[in-house]
Design a protein around this motif. Structure first.
Motif, PDB file in Angstrom:
ATOM      1  N   VAL A   1       0.857  -1.198   0.000  1.00 24.67           N
ATOM      2  CA  VAL A   1       0.000   0.000   0.000  1.00 24.67           C
ATOM      3  C   VAL A   1       0.886   1.239   0.000  1.00 24.67           C
ATOM      4  N   HIS A   2       1.894   1.218   0.880  1.00 24.53           N
ATOM      5  CA  HIS A   2       2.742   2.406   1.013  1.00 24.53           C
ATOM      6  C   HIS A   2       3.670   2.566  -0.190  1.00 24.53           C
ATOM      7  N   ALA A   3       4.096   1.430  -0.776  1.00 23.76           N
ATOM      8  CA  ALA A   3       4.935   1.520  -1.974  1.00 23.76           C
ATOM      9  C   ALA A   3       4.181   2.252  -3.085  1.00 23.76           C
ATOM     10  N   VAL A   4       2.866   2.048  -3.150  1.00 20.76           N
ATOM     11  CA  VAL A   4       2.071   2.684  -4.211  1.00 20.76           C
ATOM     12  C   VAL A   4       1.720   4.132  -3.849  1.00 20.76           C
ATOM     13  N   LEU A   5       1.323   4.359  -2.599  1.00 19.31           N
ATOM     14  CA  LEU A   5       0.665   5.638  -2.268  1.00 19.31           C
ATOM     15  C   LEU A   5       1.549   6.683  -1.589  1.00 19.31           C
ATOM     16  N   ASP A   6       2.676   6.269  -1.046  1.00 17.30           N
ATOM     17  CA  ASP A   6       3.458   7.197  -0.214  1.00 17.30           C
ATOM     18  C   ASP A   6       3.784   8.530  -0.896  1.00 17.30           C
TER      19      ASP A   6
ATOM     20  N   GLU B   1      -0.723  -1.784  12.002  1.00 13.28           N
ATOM     21  CA  GLU B   1      -0.492  -1.249  10.647  1.00 13.28           C
ATOM     22  C   GLU B   1      -1.643  -0.333  10.233  1.00 13.28           C
ATOM     23  N   ALA B   2      -2.870  -0.737  10.605  1.00 11.02           N
ATOM     24  CA  ALA B   2      -4.042   0.076  10.249  1.00 11.02           C
ATOM     25  C   ALA B   2      -3.972   1.426  10.960  1.00 11.02           C
ATOM     26  N   ARG B   3      -3.593   1.389  12.255  1.00  9.29           N
ATOM     27  CA  ARG B   3      -3.534   2.657  13.019  1.00  9.29           C
ATOM     28  C   ARG B   3      -2.440   3.568  12.463  1.00  9.29           C
ATOM     29  N   GLU B   4      -1.296   2.987  12.126  1.00  5.67           N
ATOM     30  CA  GLU B   4      -0.206   3.794  11.551  1.00  5.67           C
ATOM     31  C   GLU B   4      -0.632   4.389  10.207  1.00  5.67           C
ATOM     32  N   SER B   5      -1.333   3.579   9.409  1.00  6.02           N
ATOM     33  CA  SER B   5      -1.752   4.067   8.080  1.00  6.02           C
ATOM     34  C   SER B   5      -2.785   5.172   8.210  1.00  6.02           C
ATOM     35  N   ALA B   6      -3.658   5.062   9.229  1.00  8.74           N
ATOM     36  CA  ALA B   6      -4.658   6.114   9.441  1.00  8.74           C
ATOM     37  C   ALA B   6      -3.953   7.428   9.767  1.00  8.74           C
ATOM     38  N   GLU B   7      -2.963   7.339  10.653  1.00  5.01           N
ATOM     39  CA  GLU B   7      -2.232   8.559  11.051  1.00  5.01           C
ATOM     40  C   GLU B   7      -1.524   9.167   9.839  1.00  5.01           C
ATOM     41  N   TRP B   8      -0.925   8.296   9.057  1.00  2.95           N
ATOM     42  CA  TRP B   8      -0.204   8.719   7.860  1.00  2.95           C
ATOM     43  C   TRP B   8      -1.165   9.383   6.863  1.00  2.95           C
ATOM     44  N   ALA B   9      -2.320   8.768   6.632  1.00  6.56           N
ATOM     45  CA  ALA B   9      -3.266   9.306   5.635  1.00  6.56           C
ATOM     46  C   ALA B   9      -3.850  10.644   6.113  1.00  6.56           C
ATOM     47  N   VAL B  10      -4.232  10.687   7.395  1.00  4.76           N
ATOM     48  CA  VAL B  10      -4.808  11.931   7.927  1.00  4.76           C
ATOM     49  C   VAL B  10      -3.761  13.046   7.855  1.00  4.76           C
ATOM     50  N   GLY B  11      -2.502  12.687   8.126  1.00  6.92           N
ATOM     51  CA  GLY B  11      -1.403  13.670   8.015  1.00  6.92           C
ATOM     52  C   GLY B  11      -1.253  14.215   6.602  1.00  6.92           C
TER      53      GLY B  11
ATOM     54  N   GLU C   1      -9.225  11.424   4.593  1.00  3.65           N
ATOM     55  CA  GLU C   1     -10.009  10.702   5.604  1.00  3.65           C
ATOM     56  C   GLU C   1      -9.720   9.220   5.364  1.00  3.65           C
ATOM     57  N   TYR C   2      -9.640   8.452   6.449  1.00  4.07           N
ATOM     58  CA  TYR C   2      -9.178   7.066   6.309  1.00  4.07           C
ATOM     59  C   TYR C   2     -10.166   6.067   6.886  1.00  4.07           C
ATOM     60  N   LEU C   3     -10.408   5.023   6.106  1.00  4.98           N
ATOM     61  CA  LEU C   3     -11.172   3.862   6.601  1.00  4.98           C
ATOM     62  C   LEU C   3     -10.339   2.620   6.338  1.00  4.98           C
ATOM     63  N   ASP C   4     -10.275   1.752   7.317  1.00  4.58           N
ATOM     64  CA  ASP C   4      -9.606   0.477   7.113  1.00  4.58           C
ATOM     65  C   ASP C   4     -10.700  -0.591   7.047  1.00  4.58           C
ATOM     66  N   GLY C   5     -10.458  -1.639   6.282  1.00  2.00           N
ATOM     67  CA  GLY C   5     -11.524  -2.634   6.125  1.00  2.00           C
ATOM     68  C   GLY C   5     -11.024  -4.051   6.262  1.00  2.00           C
ATOM     69  N   GLY C   6     -11.859  -4.902   6.794  1.00  2.00           N
ATOM     70  CA  GLY C   6     -11.579  -6.337   6.853  1.00  2.00           C
ATOM     71  C   GLY C   6     -12.611  -7.047   5.988  1.00  2.00           C
ATOM     72  N   ILE C   7     -12.140  -7.704   4.942  1.00  2.00           N
ATOM     73  CA  ILE C   7     -13.073  -8.370   4.020  1.00  2.00           C
ATOM     74  C   ILE C   7     -13.360  -9.769   4.526  1.00  2.00           C
ATOM     75  N   MET C   8     -14.610 -10.025   4.907  1.00  2.00           N
ATOM     76  CA  MET C   8     -14.977 -11.353   5.393  1.00  2.00           C
ATOM     77  C   MET C   8     -15.646 -12.113   4.228  1.00  2.00           C
ATOM     78  N   ALA C   9     -14.852 -12.408   3.239  1.00  2.00           N
ATOM     79  CA  ALA C   9     -15.373 -13.089   2.040  1.00  2.00           C
ATOM     80  C   ALA C   9     -14.195 -13.513   1.174  1.00  2.00           C
ATOM     81  N   VAL C  10     -14.436 -14.470   0.295  1.00  2.00           N
ATOM     82  CA  VAL C  10     -13.469 -14.780  -0.765  1.00  2.00           C
ATOM     83  C   VAL C  10     -13.967 -14.083  -2.026  1.00  2.00           C
TER      84      VAL C  10
END
Ligand code: FVH
Length: 286
Positions: free
Chosen positions: A68-73, A92-102, A106-115
Motif C-alpha cells: 500500500v505504502h509503496a504505491v501511495l506514499d 499497521e491500520a492505526r499507523e496508516s490512518a495517522e499517515w493518511a490523515v497527516g 479521511e481514512y477507513l480500514d476494512g476487513g473483508i470477510m469473504a473470498v
C-alpha cells in the motif's frame, strides 16, 4: 453514481472493481503490472497518480501494507477518502490512518470477510473502522461489494476483528483436518464422515460459544459441561489413538499442553473457557 478509484487488480481487487462497475459506478483501476486484465466496465489508469487523481474515493486492495505504502506514499491524497481493504495488523491500520490523515485524507480500514467469489453476493461482509463521517458518506457506495458494517472509530478495529475471526477459522480447520486424517488413515472416505457427522457436530458445538464468552467476561470457571481433567484425559486418548494410526497429532498438541499445564497447577475442575488465562498475561490470576 460515484467516481471511485481502485488500486490493485489481484483476485480480490478485480472482484471488488467488477461489483462496483456493475452497480453503475464510474471505476478507474490501476495495477502495478499489466499482467491482470482490466475488469469489465472499468477504465484503466496509466499510473497510480492518475488513478488517485481520478476520484474522491480511493479503494486500495493489494498484497499487504508495505505494498500500500509503496504505491501511495508519494502521491497527493489531500481531500481524498482512502479505504484500505488490504489485510493487515491493527497496528499497521492505526499507523496508516495517522499517515493518511497527516496527508489531508479521511481514512477507513476494512476487513473483508469473504473470498473473491462471494463479492457482490449475499453473505459477504466488509468490516470498516476509522472515519465515521467517511463511512456514512459512502456506505451506500460500498454495499454492492458486500454488506458494509462500521465497527468503530479506532482504525485498528476492523483488522483486529478480521484477525480474531480468522483465528477462530484456523482453529476449526486444524481440528477438522486432524479428524479427517483419522478417518482417511483407516482407508475410509472422508466426504461422508464430514457431511454426516463432522459438520453437524461442529455446528452444535459452535452453539456453546456464547456461553463460553459469558464465562470469560465474568471470569467464572465453574463448569457443568466438562472440566479440564476430563478434557486432559480425552486429549491424551486422542493423541494415543492418532499415534497408533501412524499419524502426527501436531495440530492439537499445543491445546493438550496448556490443558495439562493448567490441570497440573490444580485447576482440573475448571472449564475449558478458563484456558484464556493461559493465553493473556493480564488475565492470569490463578
Ligand atoms: N483472496 C482472498 O480470498 C482474500 C479474502 C480476504 C481479504 N484478502 C486480502 O485482500 C488483499 C488482496 O488479496 P488478493 O487475493 O487480491 O491477492 P493477489 O491476487 O495475490 O493480488 C495481490 C495484488 O497486490 C499487488 N501487489 C503486490 N505487491 C505489490 C507492491 N509491492 N506494489 C504494488 N502492488 C503490489 C499485486 O500486483 P501485481 O503483482 O499484479 O502487479 C496484485 O494486484 C490481501 O491483503 C489479502 O490478504 C483476500
Amino acid at each position: 453514481m460515484t467516481s471511485i478509484s481502485l488500486i490493485g487488480l489481484g483476485l480480490m481487487g478485480t472482484a471488488l472493481a467488477e461489483s462496483l462497475a456493475k452497480a453503475g459506478h464510474k471505476v478507474t483501476v490501476w495495477n502495478r503490472t499489466d499482467r491482470k486484465p482490466t475488469p469489465e466496465g472499468t477504465t484503466r489508469a496509466a499510473t497510480a497518480a492518475e488513478a488517485v487523481a481520478a476520484a474522491p474515493l480511493v479503494i486500495v486492495c493489494v498484497l499487504d501494507y508495505p505494498a500500500v505504502h509503496a504505491v501511495l506514499d508519494d502521491l497527493d491524497l489531500n481531500g481524498k477518502v482512502l479505504v484500505n481493504l488490504t489485510s493487515g495488523r491493527p497496528a499497521e491500520a492505526r499507523e496508516s490512518a495517522e499517515w493518511a490523515v497527516g496527508r489531508g485524507a479521511e481514512y477507513l480500514d476494512g476487513g473483508i470477510m469473504a473470498v473473491p467469489q462471494m463479492i457482490g453476493q449475499e453473505g459477504a461482509q466488509i468490516l470498516y473502522s476509522g472515519s465515521r463521517a467517511a463511512f456514512d458518506r459512502y456506505e451506500d457506495t460500498f454495499t454492492p461489494m458486500a454488506a458494509a458494517r462500521f465497527v468503530g472509530e479506532d482504525p485498528g478495529l476492523a483488522a483486529l476483528l478480521d484477525l480474531a475471526m480468522l483465528t477462530g477459522m484456523y482453529g476449526q480447520i486444524a481440528g477438522a483436518l486432524q479428524a479427517m486424517a483419522m478417518i482417511g488413515a483407516e482407508g475410509d472416505p472422508v466426504a461422508g464422515f464430514t457431511e454426516d457427522l463432522l459438520v453437524p457436530w461442529l455446528t452444535a458445538m459452535a452453539g456453546l460459544l456464547p456461553r463460553w464468552a459469558a464465562s470469560i467476561d465474568e471470569r467464572s470457571w465453574v463448569t457443568d459441561v466438562s472440566n479440564l481433567e476430563v478434557n486432559s484425559n480425552g486429549l491424551a486418548a486422542l493423541e494415543r489413538a492418532t499415534r497408533e494410526q501412524g499419524l502426527t497429532g501436531d495440530l492439537l498438541a499445543p491445546l493438550r499442553r496448556i490443558v495439562d499445564a493448567r490441570t497440573a497447577r490444580g485447576h482440573g475442575d475448571h472449564g475449558l473457557p478458563s484456558l484464556i488465562e493461559e493465553l493473556h498475561p493480564d488475565l492470569h490470576r490463578s
